[in-house]
Design a protein around this motif. Structure first.
Motif, PDB file in Angstrom:
ATOM      1  N   ALA A 130      63.646  -3.888 113.745  1.00 56.12           N
ATOM      2  CA  ALA A 130      63.838  -3.478 112.352  1.00 56.12           C
ATOM      3  C   ALA A 130      62.520  -3.216 111.636  1.00 56.12           C
ATOM      4  O   ALA A 130      62.477  -2.411 110.695  1.00 56.12           O
ATOM      5  CB  ALA A 130      64.639  -4.534 111.593  1.00 56.12           C
ATOM      6  N   TYR A 131      61.429  -3.873 112.048  1.00 56.22           N
ATOM      7  CA  TYR A 131      60.144  -3.606 111.388  1.00 56.22           C
ATOM      8  C   TYR A 131      59.772  -2.138 111.535  1.00 56.22           C
ATOM      9  O   TYR A 131      59.331  -1.491 110.572  1.00 56.22           O
ATOM     10  CB  TYR A 131      59.026  -4.466 111.993  1.00 56.22           C
ATOM     11  N   ASN A 132      59.920  -1.618 112.743  1.00 61.55           N
ATOM     12  CA  ASN A 132      59.627  -0.200 112.984  1.00 61.55           C
ATOM     13  C   ASN A 132      60.637   0.703 112.297  1.00 61.55           C
ATOM     14  O   ASN A 132      60.269   1.659 111.612  1.00 61.55           O
ATOM     15  CB  ASN A 132      59.644   0.081 114.492  1.00 61.55           C
ATOM     16  N   ALA A 133      61.913   0.407 112.502  1.00 59.11           N
ATOM     17  CA  ALA A 133      62.969   1.304 112.032  1.00 59.11           C
ATOM     18  C   ALA A 133      62.953   1.466 110.521  1.00 59.11           C
ATOM     19  O   ALA A 133      63.026   2.587 109.997  1.00 59.11           O
ATOM     20  CB  ALA A 133      64.331   0.794 112.506  1.00 59.11           C
ATOM     21  N   VAL A 134      62.854   0.352 109.800  1.00 58.10           N
ATOM     22  CA  VAL A 134      62.893   0.422 108.336  1.00 58.10           C
ATOM     23  C   VAL A 134      61.643   1.109 107.798  1.00 58.10           C
ATOM     24  O   VAL A 134      61.709   1.907 106.850  1.00 58.10           O
ATOM     25  CB  VAL A 134      63.062  -0.982 107.732  1.00 58.10           C
ATOM     26  N   ALA A 140      57.185   5.688 105.838  1.00 61.08           N
ATOM     27  CA  ALA A 140      55.868   5.138 106.166  1.00 61.08           C
ATOM     28  C   ALA A 140      55.498   5.452 107.613  1.00 61.08           C
ATOM     29  O   ALA A 140      56.354   5.784 108.434  1.00 61.08           O
ATOM     30  CB  ALA A 140      55.851   3.631 105.934  1.00 61.08           C
ATOM     31  N   GLN A 141      54.218   5.314 107.909  1.00 62.71           N
ATOM     32  CA  GLN A 141      53.714   5.528 109.257  1.00 62.71           C
ATOM     33  C   GLN A 141      53.495   4.176 109.936  1.00 62.71           C
ATOM     34  O   GLN A 141      52.827   3.302 109.383  1.00 62.71           O
ATOM     35  CB  GLN A 141      52.383   6.292 109.220  1.00 62.71           C
ATOM     36  N   VAL A 142      54.062   4.016 111.112  1.00 59.02           N
ATOM     37  CA  VAL A 142      53.941   2.748 111.848  1.00 59.02           C
ATOM     38  C   VAL A 142      52.696   2.787 112.720  1.00 59.02           C
ATOM     39  O   VAL A 142      52.485   3.734 113.476  1.00 59.02           O
ATOM     40  CB  VAL A 142      55.193   2.489 112.714  1.00 59.02           C
ATOM     41  N   ARG A 143      51.888   1.742 112.598  1.00 57.84           N
ATOM     42  CA  ARG A 143      50.741   1.548 113.484  1.00 57.84           C
ATOM     43  C   ARG A 143      50.981   0.244 114.239  1.00 57.84           C
ATOM     44  O   ARG A 143      50.918  -0.838 113.663  1.00 57.84           O
ATOM     45  CB  ARG A 143      49.426   1.468 112.677  1.00 57.84           C
ATOM     46  N   ASN A 144      51.278   0.345 115.526  1.00 55.63           N
ATOM     47  CA  ASN A 144      51.554  -0.842 116.340  1.00 55.63           C
ATOM     48  C   ASN A 144      50.245  -1.514 116.743  1.00 55.63           C
ATOM     49  O   ASN A 144      49.372  -0.885 117.331  1.00 55.63           O
ATOM     50  CB  ASN A 144      52.352  -0.469 117.585  1.00 55.63           C
ATOM     51  N   TYR A 145      50.114  -2.790 116.412  1.00 57.40           N
ATOM     52  CA  TYR A 145      48.899  -3.508 116.774  1.00 57.40           C
ATOM     53  C   TYR A 145      49.134  -4.327 118.043  1.00 57.40           C
ATOM     54  O   TYR A 145      50.235  -4.804 118.302  1.00 57.40           O
ATOM     55  CB  TYR A 145      48.390  -4.381 115.632  1.00 57.40           C
TER      56      TYR A 145
END
Length: 384
Positions: A130-134, A140-145
Motif C-alpha cells: 500500500a505504501y507504493n500503491a497509494v 507522487a513519485q516512489v523512490r524505493n530505498y
C-alpha cells in the motif's frame, strides 16, 4: 459504452491477495482442503471483556448515531494510556491522537494530506504494497530505498542520502518490519529521526507488530527525543489484539499533523461506530498476561512453521518478530511464483511469494502463523 477510467485507476492493480484468494475459494468450492498460511489474518479471538463491551454498548440508546470525527474521548484516553504503559510515551488524548478505520486508511489520508503531484516518497524496497500503491494514486513519485540483508534488513542510510532530493516529502518506515520480521531498535529509530530532520521529511512509521512475538520490550518511534516534530506513527489493533476485521487503529503525532489529516479524513467518512470504540478501549486495557498467552500460541505455531520451511530446504533467521516467517528459497526451486502455484494446486497449501512486497523478494516466501499449529503440521506432512 464504457466510461474511461481516471489515470490513477490504471496506475495500480488489484491487490495480489484479492486475486489469489479467489483461486483458493474455487479450490475450496471444488471440495479441496486448502491450508492457508499465506495471509496475516489473526484467527484467535479478542479478549472476552472486549466482546462483552461491544455487546453491552450496542444496546445503549445513544450507540447508533454519528460520532465525533475524532472518536470518543474514552477511546482516545485509552489509546493514550496504552501508549504510556506499553511504550512509555506520553500523548495528549485531545490533540495528539486521531482514530482510524485501520492503519491502511491512514496511509491514504496521510498521503492525500501531505503529497502534491510530483512529490517524492521514500518507500522501503521490501514492504507493505500500500505504501507504493497509494503514493502513485495521489500522483507522487516512489523512490524505493535499499534494505541491507546482511545487516538485518536495516535501511542503507548512506544510499538514502544519495537517493533523497529536494522533492522528497515522506519517508515510510515499518519496524518490526513486514515482511522480513526485522525487529525495531533504539539505534534504528534515532537514525531515522535524525535523517528526517536533516532532509526535512515527514517520517511516517507503521507500527502494528510490536506486541506480536516481540523478543524485547516494544518501542515506539515517538519515544525518540524530538520525534513529534517530524513523525506520524500509526498503530493498529488488528494484529496486537486479534481485531483485524474490526478496522480499528489510530495515528499519533503533534497537533498540527493530527489537525491536518483530520481536515481530509472528515470529508471522507463520518466517524467510527461507538460500540467498536468502547470495545477497543476495553481491549487496550488487556493485561500483559493476555498478550503473553497469545504469543505463547504463536510460539507453538512457530515450531511447525520452521519445520515447514525446513521441509522446503529454505533458510531463515531466528530473530524475526511479528506473525510471519520470511525465508529464502534454495537454488533447487525455480522461483517463488512457481513454488506458490505448485503448493496451491498440487498440495493445496497457500503461502505468499516474496515478490509481492518488492522485487528484492523474488527468491523469498512468507509463511503466516495465523493458523492452528495442527494445520501447519498437516502442511508439513503434505510436503514430506
Amino acid at each position: 459504452m464504457i466510461i474511461p477510467l481516471a489515470h490513477r485507476a490504471g496506475q495500480t492493480q488489484e491487490y495480489y491477495f484479492s486475486v489469489k484468494l479467489a483461486e483458493v475459494r474455487k479450490l475450496l468450492a471444488a471440495g479441496h482442503d486448502v491450508i492457508n498460511i499465506g495471509i496475516g489474518n489473526p484467527d484467535m479471538m479478542p479478549s472476552d471483556n472486549t466482546i462483552q463491551t461491544l455487546v453491552d454498548s450496542a444496546y445503549q440508546p445513544n450507540a447508533h448515531g454519528y460520532q465525533s470525527y475524532k472518536g470518543t474521548p474514552g477511546f482516545r484516553s485509552a489509546i493514550a494510556g496504552y501508549y504510556a504503559h506499553t511504550y512509555g510515551v506520553p500523548l495528549d488524548p485531545e490533540t495528539e491522537i486521531l482514530p482510524l478505520l485501520g492503519s491502511k486508511e491512514g496511509i491514504t489520508h496521510i498521503s492525500l494530506t501531505f503529497l502534491n503531484e510530483g512529490d517524492e516518497v521514500l518507500v522501503p524496497e521490501l514492504g507493505y504494497p500500500a505504501y507504493n500503491a497509494v503514493s502513485r494514486m495521489v500522483g507522487a513519485q516512489v523512490r524505493n530505498y535499499p534494505l541491507l540483508e546482511n545487516k538485518g534488513w536495516q535501511p542503507d542510510w548512506e544510499a538514502m542520502e544519495e537517493l533523497v532530493s529536494d522533492n522528497a516529502k515522506i519517508l515510510w518506515l515499518n519496524y518490526p518490519h513486514m515482511p522480513t520480521g526485522a525487529p525495531a531498535t533504539q539505534k534504528l529509530f534515532e537514525q531515522a529521526v535524525r535523517f528526517a530532520y536533516n532532509y526535512s521529511l515527514l517520517l511516517c512509521h507503521d507500527n502494528p507488530y510490536s506486541l506480536v512475538l516481540n523478543r524485547k520490550p516494544p518501542i515506539s518511534l515517538l519515544s525518540i527525543d524530538g520525534a513529534k516534530d517530524v513523525v506520524i506513527e500509526m498503530n493498529s489493533m488488528s494484529k496486537s489484539h486479534n481485531m483485524a476485521g474490526w478496522r480499528v487503529g489510530w495515528m499519533a503525532s503533534s497537533k498540527p499533523y493530527v489537525d491536518a489529516v483530520l481536515s481530509i479524513k472528515s470529508n471522507v467518512d463520518s466517524g467510527m461506530f461507538k460500540p467498536v470504540m468502547d470495545a477497543a478501549a476495553e481491549a487496550l486495557a488487556n493485561p500483559d498476561s493476555w498478550h503473553q498467552e497469545r504469543n505463547a500460541v504463536y510460539e507453538g505455531r512457530l515450531e511447525a512453521a520452521t519445520a515447514f520451511l525446513d521441509a522446503l530446504n529454505c533458510t531463515f533467521t531466528n530473530d524475526q518478530e511479528g506473525m510471519f516467517l520470511w525465508a529464502k528459497l534454495p537454488d533447487s526451486i525455480e522461483s517463488a511464483e512457481s513454488l506458490v502455484d505448485d503448493l496451491l494446486y498440487n498440495k493445496h497449501i497457500f503461502i505468499a511469494p516474496g515478490f509481492i512486497f518488492g522485487a528484492k523478494g523474488n527468491r523469498y516466501i512468507r509463511v503466516s502463523l495465523c493458523m492452528p499449529k495442527e494445520r501447519i503440521w498437516e502442511a508439513v506432512n503434505r510436503i514430506k
